[in-house]
Design a protein around this motif. Structure first.
Motif, PDB file in Angstrom:
ATOM      1  N   LEU A  42       0.856  -1.174   0.000  1.00 12.48           N
ATOM      2  CA  LEU A  42       0.000   0.000   0.000  1.00 12.48           C
ATOM      3  C   LEU A  42       0.899   1.232   0.000  1.00 12.48           C
ATOM      4  O   LEU A  42       2.059   1.174   0.403  1.00 12.48           O
ATOM      5  CB  LEU A  42      -0.896  -0.005   1.241  1.00 12.48           C
ATOM      6  CG  LEU A  42      -1.859  -1.198   1.292  1.00 12.48           C
ATOM      7  CD1 LEU A  42      -2.578  -1.250   2.627  1.00 12.48           C
ATOM      8  CD2 LEU A  42      -2.868  -1.103   0.161  1.00 12.48           C
ATOM      9  N   ILE A  81      -9.052   5.337   7.502  1.00 14.04           N
ATOM     10  CA  ILE A  81      -9.127   3.977   6.949  1.00 14.04           C
ATOM     11  C   ILE A  81     -10.580   3.637   6.625  1.00 14.04           C
ATOM     12  O   ILE A  81     -11.395   3.418   7.518  1.00 14.04           O
ATOM     13  CB  ILE A  81      -8.545   2.952   7.948  1.00 14.04           C
ATOM     14  CG1 ILE A  81      -7.157   3.397   8.428  1.00 14.04           C
ATOM     15  CG2 ILE A  81      -8.497   1.557   7.333  1.00 14.04           C
ATOM     16  CD1 ILE A  81      -6.173   3.697   7.332  1.00 14.04           C
ATOM     17  N   CYS A 112     -12.876   0.986   5.771  1.00 17.68           N
ATOM     18  CA  CYS A 112     -12.691  -0.456   5.958  1.00 17.68           C
ATOM     19  C   CYS A 112     -13.509  -1.332   5.012  1.00 17.68           C
ATOM     20  O   CYS A 112     -13.255  -2.543   4.921  1.00 17.68           O
ATOM     21  CB  CYS A 112     -13.028  -0.834   7.405  1.00 17.68           C
ATOM     22  SG  CYS A 112     -11.995   0.044   8.595  1.00 17.68           S
ATOM     23  N   LYS A 131     -11.497  -3.562   2.743  1.00 18.71           N
ATOM     24  CA  LYS A 131     -10.226  -4.093   3.245  1.00 18.71           C
ATOM     25  C   LYS A 131     -10.437  -5.377   4.046  1.00 18.71           C
ATOM     26  O   LYS A 131     -11.457  -5.562   4.697  1.00 18.71           O
ATOM     27  CB  LYS A 131      -9.543  -3.047   4.126  1.00 18.71           C
ATOM     28  CG  LYS A 131      -9.164  -1.790   3.365  1.00 18.71           C
ATOM     29  CD  LYS A 131      -8.055  -1.009   4.014  1.00 18.71           C
ATOM     30  CE  LYS A 131      -7.642   0.147   3.107  1.00 18.71           C
ATOM     31  NZ  LYS A 131      -8.778   0.977   2.615  1.00 18.71           N
ATOM     32  N   THR A 132      -9.424  -6.251   4.037  1.00 20.74           N
ATOM     33  CA  THR A 132      -9.469  -7.477   4.835  1.00 20.74           C
ATOM     34  C   THR A 132      -9.073  -7.164   6.277  1.00 20.74           C
ATOM     35  O   THR A 132      -8.472  -6.126   6.562  1.00 20.74           O
ATOM     36  CB  THR A 132      -8.497  -8.517   4.275  1.00 20.74           C
ATOM     37  OG1 THR A 132      -7.174  -7.976   4.411  1.00 20.74           O
ATOM     38  CG2 THR A 132      -8.765  -8.805   2.811  1.00 20.74           C
ATOM     39  N   GLN A 153      -5.372  -6.550   6.603  1.00 27.12           N
ATOM     40  CA  GLN A 153      -4.926  -5.215   6.209  1.00 27.12           C
ATOM     41  C   GLN A 153      -5.212  -4.202   7.321  1.00 27.12           C
ATOM     42  O   GLN A 153      -4.371  -3.355   7.628  1.00 27.12           O
ATOM     43  CB  GLN A 153      -5.643  -4.776   4.924  1.00 27.12           C
ATOM     44  CG  GLN A 153      -5.131  -5.491   3.674  1.00 27.12           C
ATOM     45  CD  GLN A 153      -5.882  -5.061   2.429  1.00 27.12           C
ATOM     46  OE1 GLN A 153      -7.109  -5.123   2.399  1.00 27.12           O
ATOM     47  NE2 GLN A 153      -5.165  -4.617   1.425  1.00 27.12           N
ATOM     48  N   ILE A 154      -6.384  -4.309   7.933  1.00 28.27           N
ATOM     49  CA  ILE A 154      -6.745  -3.354   8.983  1.00 28.27           C
ATOM     50  C   ILE A 154      -5.835  -3.535  10.196  1.00 28.27           C
ATOM     51  O   ILE A 154      -5.318  -2.566  10.766  1.00 28.27           O
ATOM     52  CB  ILE A 154      -8.229  -3.525   9.374  1.00 28.27           C
ATOM     53  CG1 ILE A 154      -9.119  -3.273   8.144  1.00 28.27           C
ATOM     54  CG2 ILE A 154      -8.613  -2.553  10.495  1.00 28.27           C
ATOM     55  CD1 ILE A 154     -10.579  -3.620   8.347  1.00 28.27           C
ATOM     56  N   SER A 157      -6.857   0.276  -2.813  1.00 30.75           N
ATOM     57  CA  SER A 157      -6.660  -1.132  -2.526  1.00 30.75           C
ATOM     58  C   SER A 157      -7.847  -1.974  -2.995  1.00 30.75           C
ATOM     59  O   SER A 157      -7.697  -3.154  -3.273  1.00 30.75           O
ATOM     60  CB  SER A 157      -6.411  -1.345  -1.028  1.00 30.75           C
ATOM     61  OG  SER A 157      -7.465  -0.758  -0.297  1.00 30.75           O
ATOM     62  N   SER A 158      -9.035  -1.391  -3.137  1.00 34.00           N
ATOM     63  CA  SER A 158     -10.182  -2.173  -3.610  1.00 34.00           C
ATOM     64  C   SER A 158     -10.088  -2.487  -5.107  1.00 34.00           C
ATOM     65  O   SER A 158     -10.831  -3.311  -5.614  1.00 34.00           O
ATOM     66  CB  SER A 158     -11.498  -1.426  -3.366  1.00 34.00           C
ATOM     67  OG  SER A 158     -11.460  -0.652  -2.215  1.00 34.00           O
ATOM     68  N   ASP A 163      -2.213   1.572  -5.648  1.00 30.22           N
ATOM     69  CA  ASP A 163      -2.560   2.471  -4.546  1.00 30.22           C
ATOM     70  C   ASP A 163      -1.988   3.877  -4.731  1.00 30.22           C
ATOM     71  O   ASP A 163      -1.516   4.499  -3.802  1.00 30.22           O
ATOM     72  CB  ASP A 163      -2.052   1.850  -3.219  1.00 30.22           C
ATOM     73  CG  ASP A 163      -2.789   2.394  -1.999  1.00 30.22           C
ATOM     74  OD1 ASP A 163      -3.897   2.930  -2.156  1.00 30.22           O
ATOM     75  OD2 ASP A 163      -2.238   2.299  -0.897  1.00 30.22           O
TER      76      ASP A 163
END
Lengths: 224, 224, 224, 224, 224, 224, 224, 224
Positions: free
Chosen positions: A7, A23, A25, A28-29, A32-33, C98-99, C123
């Motif tokens: 990232l 962020i 979310c 995101k997985t 990642q978080i 990131s998506s 990104d």
């Protein structure tokens, strides 16, 4: 060809436009978080997380999850301490119905994260106009009024016709039939006859909060 | 059953929200405009007229027409004298292409009518990004940046990612194919990843000016 | 009247247009995919599978599943060996957030399957423009730049205004409100003022890879 | 507050992306076009003008108008001499019906301006498929095939399934009912099952020409 | 094969649903209108004509034209005498802005033709809410309130939240940007949170009048 | 690079699908139509022309114009003699209102050109249902019923629920508000609960005629 | 106020339009379907059920379920015996890809239920045109060709340009991006340049079968 | 910053517009509904709840749940006793198919809650027109007819052309393809040629009931 990618956090955002990278979310997985939370904690930085549903929140690393101030209604979490300052410049958030509260609270939490004191007035939709009119004098003293409303989205136009501050409309994806997905609330706000009403994307409570912050930052700088 | 009906001017608007009722001429006959101009002159009030195309302007009563400061590009006219004040709070208008100027000037004239000093930077669309980047330092000092752009509407998101002030996007109905009528420029601005960008209706240069005025009025009051 | 029907594989596709028929798994049963894999293995042919989600992948026949190089992010699988060739003609894939990576990787895997060396830069969305500008010199040397971006889709127009190679935009179905389903990202790319930008369907990472292959094949033939 | 504003020509475009800024005349006054022509002539530069309808062309300054090579069908004009080079890399333009020719010729003229030799094959729509099939062998030798088609836009998918070169679809705003404004032709091309087909905006003949130029420029550089 | 065809007037309409067939002139030639007028005059019947623009009106046969009570604003004409009855059941028409008057008057004239006494309150849009609130007590006594509003269409929802009578919304095709063609005003009215609001097609002032007539006819019959 | 291009008439159409190429005049210049008429006359062939408005018709070469059987309502012209055959298989055209006649007559003239005897029943829309019911017995004997209706397009579903023949719906672009451009009439016909109703594009009277011809041709061949 | 309501089966449908009422199961409970099956069995009538997914099928009363000929792909069930008749009039169903088969089989089963012999040719989409061309001679002998295709829906227009029989297009809701929900396939078919192509609603395989039956019934009657 | 917010019930609604605030349960948690029920019971007030699905109903507090008259089909619940009055003014609800019953019953239950006697006539869609015609004499005696229909929504226009009472159309979100989400049924009703038909939002059975109540209340008052 498999593997990971890096990232590219927008490190200079605060310096450029006055607030941190938040962020988001939804895309995101959990991994990642977790990674982003760990980095922030090591750097001793605070962090705002949005669109973090309770399922994903409960999957976060236990240790990290405990550090978070989580609000289920708005699906936001805050890492780090927050100090709310009283200010001459005041912000109100006004919502139409109870289904709009999840978005209204996203705005409230975004402003709270940046230490802004907010007045929340909910469930005062135009179908029962007296509820709004009871608050008009208070709203006329606000620097910024953020309206949060779905269905036909009448609220922002009525408010903007009654108060002198900056009015920011957040359309909400509530309703059914022609109101589904928030398009009617969005178009109502954009087409309003009340001059000087501005609008953000459907359900973008975070964006409305950031717009208010831009204005507050300018006003603070201008008094320095 | 034939006959006339009375208009109901919004006499308390200035007191309520800080600015006068403006005459939106697109839906009015020459007679109606003449009548409103005459009333304003008798009351010794100033007046802003928008969407007054040159054909309709030339049909106005000669005497009244001569009192107007008319600008063909923006299709606006001003009755009364204007005094521009220099202010610590500064506003810039940035446009993408030459077709966007008609809308950008509607904003500029609206702010001029209320005595606001404006910096106009036109024809700096993102297809030649260096043109915009040359002005970024100047734009970073502005309290408010109003972007005016049609076609794909990339400009507001790029600007809002680079400057800390309030950024207001005015989508413009230029372009063809999928860009026709301004819908793509509108949606681009609403969906922008740059936080805190706010948006007004397509071609609503007047509305963007009023939003800036709301913010300026708040800031002026807060310093009193 | 019950029973089965035969598929009609497009056997001459490679000879006609330069690449094999790929198995788009979204509309197929596990049985159908197993049958196609078995046929390919018996004929000693390689095969690319797209839109193969991890649930369906784990249901494939164990023996066949083991032969596959599976990538969960892009939901692609490859049967057979791949040899990547270094080439004077270079391809970059640039993504906004990131998506968007799931689609960007579908493009990367498609090109990898055909032995094309790819530079992935992820990104670097326009909200933090410096991230993209850091890579511009490298991107200016590319023969083809494929941008992969959802939300408002600003990235392709900015890139196409800065680099001389062929720029292919892949809109992505990320975002909410007006950005939902990728329509705004699609229309932004189509309406871009940057000349010579071309576009594929929303989420069609595979198609962008094939377009790049068409161009690379032409260029290779032209040097023979 | 009245007056003029300056245009900001994108002077470095050729150096950045390989071709000059073209004058899109649809949004410009005769005066603006005259001014731009005069500047180009003084600088001894050539210039391409698009969307210059015959009415506006006849209003241009007589002296300047005479210097232009004007083509009424495509509404394009060229200032300066053009030398067409024969090239190993060949481009074909294929159109469906006679109403598509105005757009097909915009592409042809754009490529002609940059000295590219083009093969034009018109009126070969899929309703009479034999007309297209007669040309398939020739089209299979092309580096680039640009299809120009309105109505249901079947042509690009059929061509892309039959030839190995890069296929660029230009949807055209012809037709009535559901085909009005070109949206059906656009969506047909985007959704095509033929892999690697790329698309530009409706009626954007100029953009398709520029995309072809990007590819030709890359190929020429790669052989240097 | 050339020639004429016969119209099939709906002769039993009055008996079936309580009002005559009205002549919608937008899709008819002057000859057709003349013919229908002549028939009505010979049969000594009255007739309502809608969407008769002043150009077409002046082309009607002089003798027939003189018999008509023509209203330019609403583009309606009436053949025959009208007697307005005072009634316990009262109808009000409320409009937002001056551009909505053409549609509001179509409703007024339709009701006038059927002898219904109407209260017209125009130019009381929600941007200046006090204008509407001044009339609320009067409106609360009405049996039917017809709101006529374009742009964002806030008026019907506010009215329906304040008065107990039947509220019928007529959306109007005024406005620009997202409000163009009346779609936003229509959807706002349909999605309103105020219970029991009903809606007719955009610009259908005639239809709203007929709906009121249906209710009045029922009420009159119920008292017989 | 200027000049002309050749049209590619679909010479084998009659042999392939049973009818000639028709000249769709909307996108053609007078010169092109003259050229096509001359060719047909020299070859002693008959020709059907559609969408030939009266302005363009009067501009045709006088000599050629005189050979044409022109019908202003349907904007069609016929070159050559026509012989209408009585047939066991019968076709009816049913239209809703007087504005639909221009499209209904395009169908009628198309069938007339091919010698098909047609029963025309106009102005029998569903608002006055008795008008249609009076003709139901006759319609139940028809092999094909073509309904032509705009606005809400109720007619085809009602007819298809009452008659056993093939029912073809032609939606018409009449109406205003949500009915504008014929989309509502189109969708109504497609969504009809009456089984076996088929639909052509909005205003495509010619297409409905051709569909009927396909069925008649099959039936004639099947009896040979 | 609770309780049940009665259904009103359309008992005279067969006599009116030539086929029975079919049970569309998507909107019905298992109880309702059981009740309708029981009634049909007691009356010794056959019955066609559509949109009966396998979950709902397995929940039907065991005794009733056993009497049904169920086809999982098309989600159809048949109660009663079927006798297929060979006929001079022949029907073909042609589909584009494997995802279209579920709809193609709904058509096939509908025709099978009425004893019509059908030729099914699947997976011959236009991306590999040779697959279709191999079957053209056979298709040219058919009375009716039903095309079933999703994505961009090229197939019906190509077929209708090559065969003389009645061509009925069934658009299918397959695809992603702009093709999602079948709208592009629908519009492509409606806008096709191939004359005489008719269309039914998206995924309406049953409706296409019924349209074919209407034509076959007419033809059979005409030979009696 | 976490915590609760207060709802602002519209306490004066009954007095203003004649009926209570209804609890729309779709956007509320079980806790919120329990709280509202408890308040009503303590105040000895009756209450109508809509969009209360059976899952949520079974989660309500057992004690409270037992007090409710729950109807699963319409997803409505009633707290308190209801007395139905026979009235000279009669209301009928007419629905097209069995899938429309859930919405028709929402209307029926709303009117039942207010003591209105209702005639329900279901499953009489226009595909089998005789079913509706059998009831026409009865419907012609009604003061109000509410039609409830999805798919193509033919029913309201046919009814409004046959009966003199007020006709209110409720479009329903049933159907597939172009009918999905109820948009076609909505537009059909709005565009109907039958004069005086009024419309509410898709699936808004409650709103149609309230509109009828407004009219009944006016009529009752007018007879006092």
């Amino acid at each position: 060809m498999n593997g990971d990618w890096d990232l590219t956090p927008d490190a200079s955002r605060k310096q450029r436009i006055g607030f941190d990278e938040t962020i988001f979310c939804a895309g995101k997985t959990t991994d990642q978080i977790n990674r982003l939370l760990r980095l922030a904690r090591e750097a001793n930085e605070s962090l705002l997380l949005t669109r973090l549903d309770s399922g994903k929140f409960s999957e976060l690393s236990g240790e990290l999850g405990k550090c978070l101030d989580y609000d289920e209604v708005s699906q936001t979490a805050i890492l780090g301490d927050v100090t709310v300052r009283k200010d001459k410049l005041r912000v109100a958030i006004v919502s139409g119905g109870s289904s709009d509260v999840r978005v209204a609270r996203e705005t409230a939490r975004t402003l709270f994260y940046y230490g802004v004191d907010v007045r929340e007035i909910y469930d005062v939709g135009v179908a029962g106009l007296w509820r709004l009119l009871e608050h008009i004098e208070e709203l006329r003293d606000m620097s910024i009024v953020i309206t949060v409303a779905g269905m036909e989205g009448t609220l922002p136009g009525v408010v903007a016709g009654l108060v002198p501050g900056l009015v920011i409309a957040v359309p909400v994806a509530t309703g059914y039939g022609v109101a589904v997905n928030g398009g009617t609330a969005l178009n109502s706000a954009l087409a309003s006859c009340s001059p000087g009403l501005v609008v953000v994307n459907i359900d973008n409570g975070y964006g409305a909060g950031c717009a208010a912050l831009r204005m507050l930052n300018v006003m603070r700088r201008s008094r320095e």
